[in-house]
Design an enzyme around this catalytic site. Sequence first.
Site, PDB file in Angstrom:
ATOM      1  CE  LYS A   1      86.610   4.707  54.820  1.00 48.86           C
ATOM      2  NZ  LYS A   1      86.743   3.707  53.715  1.00 48.86           N
TER       3      LYS A   1
ATOM      4  CD  GLU B   1      78.609   2.537  45.609  1.00 49.74           C
ATOM      5  OE1 GLU B   1      78.927   2.678  44.415  1.00 49.74           O
ATOM      6  OE2 GLU B   1      79.247   3.030  46.563  1.00 49.74           O
TER       7      GLU B   1
ATOM      8  CB  CYS C   1      92.486   5.275  50.386  1.00 50.21           C
ATOM      9  SG  CYS C   1      91.650   4.907  48.831  1.00 50.21           S
TER      10      CYS C   1
ATOM     11  CG  ASP D   1      86.211   6.555  51.951  1.00 49.16           C
ATOM     12  OD1 ASP D   1      87.260   7.204  52.137  1.00 49.16           O
ATOM     13  OD2 ASP D   1      86.199   5.385  51.539  1.00 49.16           O
TER      14      ASP D   1
END
Length: 429
Positions: free
Chosen positions: A254, A272, A368, A315
């Site tokens: 992404k 991250e 997801c 996400d």
Amino acid sequence: MATATRQAALRVLLDTERGGPTLADRLAAADVEGLSPRDRAFLHELVLGTLRRRGALDFACARLLDTPFSRLDAPLKTILRLGAYQLLHMRVPARAAVSESVELARESAPRAAGLVNAVLRRLAREGPAVFPDAAADPLAWMTSAGSLPRWLATRWLARLGPATAVARARALLDPPPNVFRLNPRVADAQERVRAAGLEPRPLTVPGAWIAEGRAAALSAEGTVYLQDQGSQMAAHLAAEGALLLDACAAPGGKTTLLADLLGARGRVVAAEASLPRLQRMAGLVGRWGATSIRLVGADARRPPFGCLFDSVLLDAPCTGLGTLSRHPDIRWRTVERDVLRQARRQRELLESVAALVRPGGRLVYSVCSGEPEEGEGTVRAFLDAHSEFSLAPLAGWAARFAEGGYARTRPERDGGDAFFAAAMQRALK
């Protein structure tokens, strides 16, 4: 001795069953990566296929045993599954599938070699099992042919209804479709794709393509990026403004798509918390040639940023229950309490990153997973507590995925993963 490839496949499956590293990490280990490309491809098919269809393989073997399949030791169960998968789903001669499985048993469970030989020979002779009828007994079908754990099959039946639940389980039995996007910095990317023997067809999400065949070499050279349509959808929803934050950025798909969509006018900060994952992202960003991305080692629960962003994409880490085809180990690693555990973590993350959105800016939340606790449940709780945020209208291209103001991909309808995304706008005041 059994071949090195089958020995490695057995080790991978046993490590996964014992709660070791994720399948993706285990497949990147030295004993797998050290195999030849042909043997590695065989191992991947063997491992992924066995995990996708584990419930069906157990059902097929159980009818040929005098003792309940569940009472067998883990190595014996895994050897039988590997042999059954080769017999029922691969172009492996029956003699080779049986004899190699017997050799695995002699090395890992010597007393069971005769049992393995008898069960697999009989399976080769009698062929596939007759499964329960999906219409008459959907739960029995989903826990056998559909290869789902009972708790998840029960949950889907209650939430989706029998027809949709069975259709979703069926869709997730096969390997995921070959979906990708092109690198805009490679001028002849389309020509390279066609030269590789692929015939790409456009999907609903702008810039998403699907094709039959292998695209791994094109991905390795940076011509395409393999990325599910739902994942691309989430990035498109967040691509607004000039300064963006991808708050949980690994593995980087992404992030690089956001950079592509913004072009020279924008910058993407990719945060991250995992240093190894951040290092792998750096390699991807370099191969992709995206110079507008800044990688930052940061935990989204405690973001270190002193500025506000035009758009923030979260996400969020999730159960991954929408990716059972791509990550089939999740079927057997996840238990029902993990859904609520992840939902609590997701709400904490959403609370944290929302403060980084400028007035008038956008906040996109995605997972997801198709489970409501991780999707609309998390977003509704957030919106109830934050009157300054509201759902943003979806772009016209996203109408296919629109459900109650959210965007959702469905494997039984769209192929690929089950993805959920919510685009929210922060009020100007």
